[in-house]
Motif scaffolding. Structure first.
Motif, PDB file in Angstrom:
ATOM      1  N   ILE A  26       0.810  -1.215   0.000  1.00 39.38           N
ATOM      2  CA  ILE A  26       0.000   0.000   0.000  1.00 39.38           C
ATOM      3  C   ILE A  26       0.845   1.267   0.000  1.00 39.38           C
ATOM      4  N   VAL A  27       2.004   1.233   0.677  1.00 37.67           N
ATOM      5  CA  VAL A  27       2.865   2.425   0.737  1.00 37.67           C
ATOM      6  C   VAL A  27       3.437   2.731  -0.633  1.00 37.67           C
ATOM      7  N   VAL A  28       4.004   1.722  -1.296  1.00 32.74           N
ATOM      8  CA  VAL A  28       4.596   1.934  -2.610  1.00 32.74           C
ATOM      9  C   VAL A  28       3.519   2.288  -3.634  1.00 32.74           C
ATOM     10  N   LYS A  29       2.346   1.659  -3.524  1.00 38.96           N
ATOM     11  CA  LYS A  29       1.244   2.017  -4.419  1.00 38.96           C
ATOM     12  C   LYS A  29       0.843   3.479  -4.246  1.00 38.96           C
ATOM     13  N   SER A  30       0.796   3.929  -3.000  1.00 38.44           N
ATOM     14  CA  SER A  30       0.443   5.332  -2.732  1.00 38.44           C
ATOM     15  C   SER A  30       1.459   6.275  -3.362  1.00 38.44           C
ATOM     16  N   VAL A  31       2.735   5.913  -3.245  1.00 39.77           N
ATOM     17  CA  VAL A  31       3.795   6.721  -3.849  1.00 39.77           C
ATOM     18  C   VAL A  31       3.629   6.772  -5.361  1.00 39.77           C
ATOM     19  N   MET A  32       3.384   5.616  -5.983  1.00 34.72           N
ATOM     20  CA  MET A  32       3.226   5.554  -7.437  1.00 34.72           C
ATOM     21  C   MET A  32       2.029   6.372  -7.903  1.00 34.72           C
ATOM     22  N   ILE A  33       0.905   6.231  -7.212  1.00 31.55           N
ATOM     23  CA  ILE A  33      -0.292   6.979  -7.595  1.00 31.55           C
ATOM     24  C   ILE A  33      -0.058   8.480  -7.452  1.00 31.55           C
ATOM     25  N   GLY A  34       0.572   8.884  -6.347  1.00 34.21           N
ATOM     26  CA  GLY A  34       0.871  10.298  -6.146  1.00 34.21           C
ATOM     27  C   GLY A  34       1.765  10.855  -7.231  1.00 34.21           C
ATOM     28  N   LEU A  35       2.768  10.091  -7.632  1.00 35.02           N
ATOM     29  CA  LEU A  35       3.686  10.547  -8.675  1.00 35.02           C
ATOM     30  C   LEU A  35       3.006  10.599 -10.038  1.00 35.02           C
ATOM     31  N   LEU A  36       2.131   9.634 -10.314  1.00 39.34           N
ATOM     32  CA  LEU A  36       1.391   9.673 -11.578  1.00 39.34           C
ATOM     33  C   LEU A  36       0.466  10.883 -11.644  1.00 39.34           C
ATOM     34  N   LEU A  37      -0.193  11.197 -10.519  1.00 42.08           N
ATOM     35  CA  LEU A  37      -1.040  12.390 -10.476  1.00 42.08           C
ATOM     36  C   LEU A  37      -0.207  13.655 -10.651  1.00 42.08           C
ATOM     37  N   ALA A  38       0.984  13.668 -10.049  1.00 38.27           N
ATOM     38  CA  ALA A  38       1.882  14.820 -10.210  1.00 38.27           C
ATOM     39  C   ALA A  38       2.310  14.966 -11.668  1.00 38.27           C
ATOM     40  N   SER A  39       2.540  13.837 -12.336  1.00 33.45           N
ATOM     41  CA  SER A  39       2.920  13.871 -13.751  1.00 33.45           C
ATOM     42  C   SER A  39       1.788  14.436 -14.608  1.00 33.45           C
ATOM     43  N   ILE A  40       0.558  13.998 -14.334  1.00 34.47           N
ATOM     44  CA  ILE A  40      -0.597  14.516 -15.080  1.00 34.47           C
ATOM     45  C   ILE A  40      -0.753  16.010 -14.844  1.00 34.47           C
TER      46      ILE A  40
END
Length: 233
Positions: A26-40
């Motif tokens: 869940i921690v790494v998934k949260s990081v990935m989702i946050g970074l993808l949103l930042a990219s968008i």
């Protein structure tokens, strides 16, 4: 298909981006989702700000060309001067201050010139602030995203080592997925950061171009209004 080939295909499937995301905790998934949103968010700012600055530069140049072709400042003030462009805003601020100052008798010429410079400088600063409003977001993403991705990588590697210790198995098949999903977080961080840094520098350069253009126009307008001021009794 041979057994070795099937094993390679299964391993490749397990190391695909989607599989790496689904396997992460869940921690790494949260990081990935946050970074993808930042990219968008980064790309949204890049496109919107790029288009806005291009239109602004073109509109300001068009207004300045129209102003210098006109022989009646009051006509420009009541017409094109109402446009929502940086050059028009600067012009309106300067002429508005000039009109207010010459109503006072006797006219303080030096004081009027100083107020003109202040009014146009303030208008320029306000327009530049509006243009560069969201550039700080790009700077923040560009500087922070790699470290957020690195946090996800460190967390994922720690989890992998925990799994290795629990299974007592150090084979590549056990180690690779956990390490890969951890490194994938860093890759996403770089994917968000690199465009943000490039766009920030490029857009900042465009803001600098517009600011220099406004300063040149402001200086020329100040000279024009100063000459007009000499004719005022």
């Amino acid at each position: 298909m041979s057994i070795a080939g099937a094993h390679v295909a299964a391993t490749s499937s397990a190391l695909s981006p989607i599989a790496l995301f689904l396997q992460a905790d869940i921690v790494v998934k949260s990081v990935m989702i946050g970074l993808l949103l930042a990219s968008i968010w980064t790309w949204a700012i890049i496109f919107s700000s790029g288009l806005k600055m291009g239109r602004t530069l073109k509109a300001s140049k068009a207004f300045e060309a129209e102003f210098w072709k006109s022989e009646d400042i009051d006509k420009v003030y009541d017409g094109p001067g109402r446009q929502d462009t940086p050059s028009a805003k600067l012009f309106t601020a300067g002429v508005g201050e000039w009109r207010r100052s010459v109503r006072i008798t006797p006219v303080d010429r030096e004081g009027t010139r100083a107020r003109l410079a202040t009014a146009m400088s303030a208008a320029t600063s306000a327009e530049i602030d509006k243009l560069s409003d969201r550039l700080n977001v790009l700077a923040t993403i560009g500087s922070v995203a790699p470290f957020v991705g690195l946090f996800g990588t460190v967390w994922g590697i720690m989890r992998s080592f925990t799994d290795i210790a629990a299974s007592q198995n150090t084979s590549l098949g056990v180690v690779a997925p956990g390490i890969a999903e951890a490194l994938f977080a860093t890759a996403i961080g770089l994917f968000a950061a690199i465009p943000a840094v490039i766009a920030y520098n490029r857009l900042l350069h465009r803001v600098g171009q517009i600011e220099n253009q406004l300063h040149r126009f402001g200086d020329s307008l100040h000279l024009t209004l100063s000459r007009e001021l000499e004719r005022v009794k």
